[in-house]
Design a protein around this motif. Structure first.
Motif, PDB file in Angstrom:
ATOM      1  N   UNK A 180      17.357 -37.668  29.146  1.00 46.86           N
ATOM      2  CA  UNK A 180      17.118 -36.235  29.230  1.00 46.86           C
ATOM      3  C   UNK A 180      17.427 -35.620  27.878  1.00 46.86           C
ATOM      4  N   UNK A 181      16.612 -34.639  27.481  1.00 46.22           N
ATOM      5  CA  UNK A 181      16.789 -34.025  26.167  1.00 46.22           C
ATOM      6  C   UNK A 181      16.424 -32.552  26.251  1.00 46.22           C
ATOM      7  N   UNK A 182      17.137 -31.735  25.491  1.00 43.85           N
ATOM      8  CA  UNK A 182      16.779 -30.314  25.412  1.00 43.85           C
ATOM      9  C   UNK A 182      15.539 -30.117  24.553  1.00 43.85           C
ATOM     10  N   UNK A 183      15.161 -31.123  23.766  1.00 46.42           N
ATOM     11  CA  UNK A 183      13.963 -31.047  22.937  1.00 46.42           C
ATOM     12  C   UNK A 183      12.753 -31.514  23.741  1.00 46.42           C
ATOM     13  N   UNK A 184      11.632 -30.770  23.724  1.00 49.76           N
ATOM     14  CA  UNK A 184      10.463 -31.149  24.531  1.00 49.76           C
ATOM     15  C   UNK A 184       9.740 -32.384  24.033  1.00 49.76           C
ATOM     16  N   UNK A 185      10.091 -32.885  22.848  1.00 57.46           N
ATOM     17  CA  UNK A 185       9.454 -34.071  22.291  1.00 57.46           C
ATOM     18  C   UNK A 185      10.426 -35.232  22.111  1.00 57.46           C
ATOM     19  N   UNK A 247       9.096 -25.128  28.303  1.00 65.26           N
ATOM     20  CA  UNK A 247       8.541 -24.875  26.975  1.00 65.26           C
ATOM     21  C   UNK A 247       8.118 -26.207  26.370  1.00 65.26           C
ATOM     22  N   UNK A 248       7.067 -26.169  25.563  1.00 67.58           N
ATOM     23  CA  UNK A 248       6.561 -27.395  24.977  1.00 67.58           C
ATOM     24  C   UNK A 248       5.424 -28.000  25.763  1.00 67.58           C
ATOM     25  N   UNK A 304       2.308 -22.960  25.022  1.00 59.31           N
ATOM     26  CA  UNK A 304       3.280 -24.037  24.862  1.00 59.31           C
ATOM     27  C   UNK A 304       4.709 -23.498  24.749  1.00 59.31           C
ATOM     28  N   UNK A 305       4.837 -22.205  24.522  1.00 59.07           N
ATOM     29  CA  UNK A 305       6.165 -21.583  24.504  1.00 59.07           C
ATOM     30  C   UNK A 305       6.595 -21.170  25.909  1.00 59.07           C
ATOM     31  N   UNK A 327       2.408 -28.842  35.345  1.00 61.03           N
ATOM     32  CA  UNK A 327       2.446 -29.183  33.929  1.00 61.03           C
ATOM     33  C   UNK A 327       1.150 -29.891  33.543  1.00 61.03           C
ATOM     34  N   UNK A 328       0.495 -29.403  32.500  1.00 66.01           N
ATOM     35  CA  UNK A 328      -0.756 -29.989  32.039  1.00 66.01           C
ATOM     36  C   UNK A 328      -0.450 -30.846  30.825  1.00 66.01           C
ATOM     37  N   UNK A 329      -0.723 -32.125  30.926  1.00 67.89           N
ATOM     38  CA  UNK A 329      -0.353 -33.048  29.861  1.00 67.89           C
ATOM     39  C   UNK A 329      -1.460 -33.176  28.834  1.00 67.89           C
TER      40      UNK A 329
END
Length: 329
Positions: A180-185, A247-248, A304-305, A327-329
């Motif tokens: 798990x990460x707070x960063x979307x990437x 977000x992301x 994306x935001x 969520x659209x990938x």
């Protein structure tokens, strides 16, 4: 003298000295296609078939995968593999492939990713999670590998914080895990895990536990609608409003809106998409905050935001709630 060696399927001839048999070739020519009922096709037939799809692949057994780059290979029983990061990795799933029922939450401080297979975000290789993997949103310590380990890869569980969930692959070792990460990437993923795929999202509340969120594939439904604006003042200049979506990722958000000024209209478009046209889309009815029957229920695509854009002809207050999203990938 010739001899039909039926034991080996070969046609043989005695040499002039009468001391040995000379192999003349196959007793029968191989058919273009293995006959019905045949258990196996010859390697020659397999190679001919593969050649129809381009350069023939080197076929290897699962226990004999090369340790040096030989180009793309075909592993018996598994399909094509490609070279990357010093090893061969599976390489047959189509771009954007996803086969997984969705993340669940076995407790209010843990998540579970069911077994599944995905194409990596980079479209470089396949990521195959053979068995379900549970991870804790730990209160202390760092990320740890394996079932039941700490899941957050940077820091520890914090209040009112969204966490993106990833399946990750270390091509060098072949290890597949979850983080798990707070960063979307997945910028903070563990060292060596160069390949990853986004598979879910969860948010903690002020009590530092996971907010109820039902996930089915890439469809998410809040246990109770999330108040994103209660209210927000919308003017003719317009504004971007963040929704309760990750977000992301671009999402299709199912929202409800309540207007506090009877007869007022508002235009809603994807975040960042400012508009100047005539506003005729959605009309408010002056309903109270948190009304059980909202003014309008609609689906809108977020930026994306994680935002939508709102504009009204006259300054007016609006309540906005997120009910669900895809969520659209």
């Amino acid at each position: 003298m010739t001899w039909a060696d039926t034991g080996n399927g070969r046609l043989k001839r005695r040499n002039a000295a009468g001391t040995q048999w000379v192999d003349l070739g196959p007793l029968f020519s191989e058919p273009a296609t293995p006959p019905d009922g045949a258990l196996y096709a010859s390697q020659a037939w397999v190679n001919r078939r593969l050649s129809q799809f381009g350069t023939p692949l080197t076929v290897v057994a699962p226990n004999a995968i090369p340790t040096t780059n030989m180009g793309e290979i075909w592993v018996e029983g598994y399909g094509p593999y490609r070279w990357g990061a010093g090893v061969y990795v599976p390489n047959k799933l189509p771009a954007k492939h996803r086969n997984n029922s969705g993340v669940t939450t076995p407790s209010n401080v843990s998540i579970l990713v069911p077994a599944g297979n995905w194409r990596a975000e980079s479209d470089f290789c396949d990521i195959i999670l053979a068995a379900a993997r549970t991870k804790n949103l730990q209160a202390s310590g760092g990320w740890t590998a394996g079932e039941g380990g700490n899941g957050i890869c940077s820091g520890v569980r914090a209040i009112n914080t969204p966490y993106h969930i990833f399946v990750i692959l270390n091509p060098t070792t072949g290890a597949v895990d979850v983080c798990l990460d707070t960063d979307p990437n997945a910028a903070n993923r563990p060292a060596g895990f160069t390949q990853y795929r986004w598979v879910g999202w969860r948010v903690t509340d002020a009590s530092n536990v996971i907010i109820p969120l039902l996930q089915n594939g890439m469809f998410f439904s809040w246990g109770y609608r999330r108040a994103d604006a209660s209210p927000v003042s919308v003017t003719s200049s317009g504004l971007n409003l963040s929704l309760s979506v990750p977000a992301g990722r671009i999402c299709r958000a199912d929202i409800s809106i309540v207007g506090r000024l009877a007869g007022t209209k508002v235009m809603i478009t994807p975040g960042g998409l400012a508009t100047t046209g005539t506003i005729t889309d959605y009309t408010g009815d002056g309903g109270p905050v948190g009304a059980d029957t909202p003014t309008s229920r609609l689906t809108v695509t977020t930026s994306t935001a994680g935002q939508i854009y709102m504009r009204a002809p006259v300054t007016s207050n609006w309540d906005v709630f997120t009910v669900a999203f895809e969520a659209i990938d």
